[in-house]
Design a protein around this motif. Structure first.
Motif, PDB file in Angstrom:
ATOM      1  N   ASN A  59       0.846  -1.190   0.000  1.00 22.15           N
ATOM      2  CA  ASN A  59       0.000   0.000   0.000  1.00 22.15           C
ATOM      3  C   ASN A  59       0.883   1.242   0.000  1.00 22.15           C
ATOM      4  OD1 ASN A  59      -2.553  -1.445   0.266  1.00 22.15           O
ATOM      5  ND2 ASN A  59      -1.784  -1.976   2.283  1.00 22.15           N
ATOM      6  N   ARG A  60       0.325   2.340  -0.498  1.00 30.15           N
ATOM      7  CA  ARG A  60       1.084   3.591  -0.519  1.00 30.15           C
ATOM      8  C   ARG A  60       0.154   4.753  -0.170  1.00 30.15           C
ATOM      9  NH1 ARG A  60       0.220   5.787  -5.709  1.00 30.15           N
ATOM     10  NH2 ARG A  60      -0.800   4.309  -7.080  1.00 30.15           N
ATOM     11  N   ARG A  61       0.744   5.939  -0.052  1.00 28.10           N
ATOM     12  CA  ARG A  61       0.015   7.146   0.358  1.00 28.10           C
ATOM     13  C   ARG A  61      -0.846   6.878   1.597  1.00 28.10           C
ATOM     14  NH1 ARG A  61      -1.298   8.755  -5.557  1.00 28.10           N
ATOM     15  NH2 ARG A  61      -3.403   8.118  -4.994  1.00 28.10           N
ATOM     16  N   ILE A  62      -0.217   6.341   2.602  1.00 30.52           N
ATOM     17  CA  ILE A  62      -0.896   5.971   3.847  1.00 30.52           C
ATOM     18  C   ILE A  62      -1.050   7.217   4.720  1.00 30.52           C
ATOM     19  CG2 ILE A  62      -0.727   4.552   5.930  1.00 30.52           C
ATOM     20  CD1 ILE A  62       1.066   2.638   4.153  1.00 30.52           C
ATOM     21  N   ASN A  63      -2.267   7.467   5.148  1.00 29.00           N
ATOM     22  CA  ASN A  63      -2.559   8.624   5.992  1.00 29.00           C
ATOM     23  C   ASN A  63      -3.373   8.143   7.188  1.00 29.00           C
ATOM     24  OD1 ASN A  63      -3.089  11.094   7.125  1.00 29.00           O
ATOM     25  ND2 ASN A  63      -4.421  11.808   5.478  1.00 29.00           N
ATOM     26  N   ILE A  64      -2.732   8.086   8.345  1.00 30.01           N
ATOM     27  CA  ILE A  64      -3.377   7.624   9.572  1.00 30.01           C
ATOM     28  C   ILE A  64      -3.592   8.838  10.479  1.00 30.01           C
ATOM     29  CG2 ILE A  64      -3.196   6.124  11.597  1.00 30.01           C
ATOM     30  CD1 ILE A  64      -1.300   4.343   9.918  1.00 30.01           C
ATOM     31  N   LYS A  65      -4.838   9.153  10.740  1.00 30.47           N
ATOM     32  CA  LYS A  65      -5.169  10.282  11.613  1.00 30.47           C
ATOM     33  C   LYS A  65      -4.999   9.875  13.075  1.00 30.47           C
ATOM     34  CE  LYS A  65      -6.933  12.861   8.266  1.00 30.47           C
ATOM     35  NZ  LYS A  65      -6.504  14.140   7.874  1.00 30.47           N
ATOM     36  N   ALA A  66      -4.846  10.852  13.941  1.00 28.69           N
ATOM     37  CA  ALA A  66      -4.734  10.599  15.381  1.00 28.69           C
ATOM     38  C   ALA A  66      -6.108  10.252  15.955  1.00 28.69           C
ATOM     39  CB  ALA A  66      -4.165  11.829  16.089  1.00 28.69           C
ATOM     40  N   TRP A  67      -6.095   9.486  17.026  1.00 28.81           N
ATOM     41  CA  TRP A  67      -7.334   9.162  17.736  1.00 28.81           C
ATOM     42  C   TRP A  67      -7.957  10.440  18.287  1.00 28.81           C
ATOM     43  CZ3 TRP A  67      -9.546   4.622  17.285  1.00 28.81           C
ATOM     44  CH2 TRP A  67      -8.773   3.493  17.036  1.00 28.81           C
ATOM     45  N   GLN A  68      -9.285  10.528  18.194  1.00 26.84           N
ATOM     46  CA  GLN A  68     -10.041  11.646  18.741  1.00 26.84           C
ATOM     47  C   GLN A  68     -11.158  11.108  19.621  1.00 26.84           C
ATOM     48  OE1 GLN A  68      -9.349  14.962  18.102  1.00 26.84           O
ATOM     49  NE2 GLN A  68      -7.546  14.170  17.038  1.00 26.84           N
ATOM     50  N   ARG A  69     -11.430  11.789  20.706  1.00 25.69           N
ATOM     51  CA  ARG A  69     -12.526  11.396  21.604  1.00 25.69           C
ATOM     52  C   ARG A  69     -13.853  11.660  20.904  1.00 25.69           C
ATOM     53  NH1 ARG A  69     -15.278   8.688  24.532  1.00 25.69           N
ATOM     54  NH2 ARG A  69     -16.186   9.372  26.468  1.00 25.69           N
ATOM     55  N   HIS A  70     -14.758  10.704  20.993  1.00 32.08           N
ATOM     56  CA  HIS A  70     -16.102  10.850  20.433  1.00 32.08           C
ATOM     57  C   HIS A  70     -17.106  10.555  21.545  1.00 32.08           C
ATOM     58  CE1 HIS A  70     -19.739   9.959  18.136  1.00 32.08           C
ATOM     59  NE2 HIS A  70     -19.180  10.620  17.128  1.00 32.08           N
ATOM     60  N   GLU A  71     -18.060  11.424  21.717  1.00 37.43           N
ATOM     61  CA  GLU A  71     -18.982  11.331  22.853  1.00 37.43           C
ATOM     62  C   GLU A  71     -19.721  10.001  22.928  1.00 37.43           C
ATOM     63  OE1 GLU A  71     -20.325  12.583  26.398  1.00 37.43           O
ATOM     64  OE2 GLU A  71     -18.940  13.706  25.126  1.00 37.43           O
ATOM     65  N   GLN A  72     -20.215   9.495  21.806  1.00 35.21           N
ATOM     66  CA  GLN A  72     -20.986   8.242  21.830  1.00 35.21           C
ATOM     67  C   GLN A  72     -20.157   6.994  21.515  1.00 35.21           C
ATOM     68  OE1 GLN A  72     -22.379  10.928  19.889  1.00 35.21           O
ATOM     69  NE2 GLN A  72     -23.592  11.549  21.647  1.00 35.21           N
ATOM     70  N   LEU A  73     -19.086   7.129  20.776  1.00 31.98           N
ATOM     71  CA  LEU A  73     -18.374   5.957  20.266  1.00 31.98           C
ATOM     72  C   LEU A  73     -17.084   5.612  21.002  1.00 31.98           C
ATOM     73  CD1 LEU A  73     -18.815   6.622  16.443  1.00 31.98           C
ATOM     74  CD2 LEU A  73     -20.207   5.172  17.934  1.00 31.98           C
ATOM     75  N   GLY A  74     -16.637   6.442  21.897  1.00 30.99           N
ATOM     76  CA  GLY A  74     -15.356   6.201  22.566  1.00 30.99           C
ATOM     77  C   GLY A  74     -14.279   7.031  21.907  1.00 30.99           C
ATOM     78  N   HIS A  75     -13.450   6.396  21.084  1.00 33.53           N
ATOM     79  CA  HIS A  75     -12.406   7.094  20.335  1.00 33.53           C
ATOM     80  C   HIS A  75     -12.488   6.645  18.881  1.00 33.53           C
ATOM     81  CE1 HIS A  75     -10.892   7.710  24.403  1.00 33.53           C
ATOM     82  NE2 HIS A  75     -10.264   8.744  23.901  1.00 33.53           N
TER      83      HIS A  75
END
Length: 158
Positions: A59-75
């Motif tokens: 795979n290429r052009r990999i873009n992994i965002k940072a974890w974010q807190r979500h009120e209903q789903l956890g992270h």
């Protein structure tokens, strides 16, 4: 966000949601470590495991965002990458597919972590017709068996 804060259980009475009745266990394995150890090695923002794994698959052009807190789903976090089309599907004339993954994790009572992914693929025939949903249940092993400190189970969710 500090990892300790991310892994805190917000409601110690909240139990993990049940598996879908038609979910199938694909892998059930015991690994050394706690659910927190598994998260730190495989999934944490500063872990390179997922990026290295995706690169090793071509795979290429990999873009992994940072974890974010979500009120209903956890992270939650999003991942995008371009995957080569392999095998019988390569004859479709499309050399690559744009992949989108949504990740979610939440910690529940009793040291039970649930990690879920949902993946769609664009730019391929019928790519908009299906998703691949996966659930990992990661929990501490039974204390009566200290040689087995973690029990991650990977489920394919239809």
């Amino acid at each position: 966000m500090a990892m300790r804060a991310m892994l805190a259980v917000s409601d110690p009475t909240l139990t993990a949601p049940p598996l879908a009745s038609d979910a199938q266990a694909v892998v059930s394995e015991v690994v050394v470590g706690t659910p927190e150890d598994v998260f730190a090695v495989l999934l944490a923002n500063d872990s390179h495991f997922l990026e290295d794994f995706l690169e090793a698959q071509g795979n290429r052009r990999i873009n992994i965002k940072a974890w974010q807190r979500h009120e209903q789903l956890g992270h939650v976090r999003d991942i995008q990458f371009v995957a080569p089309i392999k095998g019988a599907f390569a004859s479709w004339g499309v050399p690559h597919a744009q992949c989108y993954q949504s990740h979610r994790f939440c910690n529940y009572a009793g040291g039970h972590m649930v990690f879920e992914t949902s993946q769609t693929m664009a730019n391929i025939p019928y790519g908009d017709c299906f998703t691949v949903d996966v659930r990992w249940d990661i929990m501490a092993a039974d204390p009566r068996t200290p040689s087995q400190p973690g029990l991650p189970t990977l489920h394919e969710v239809p």
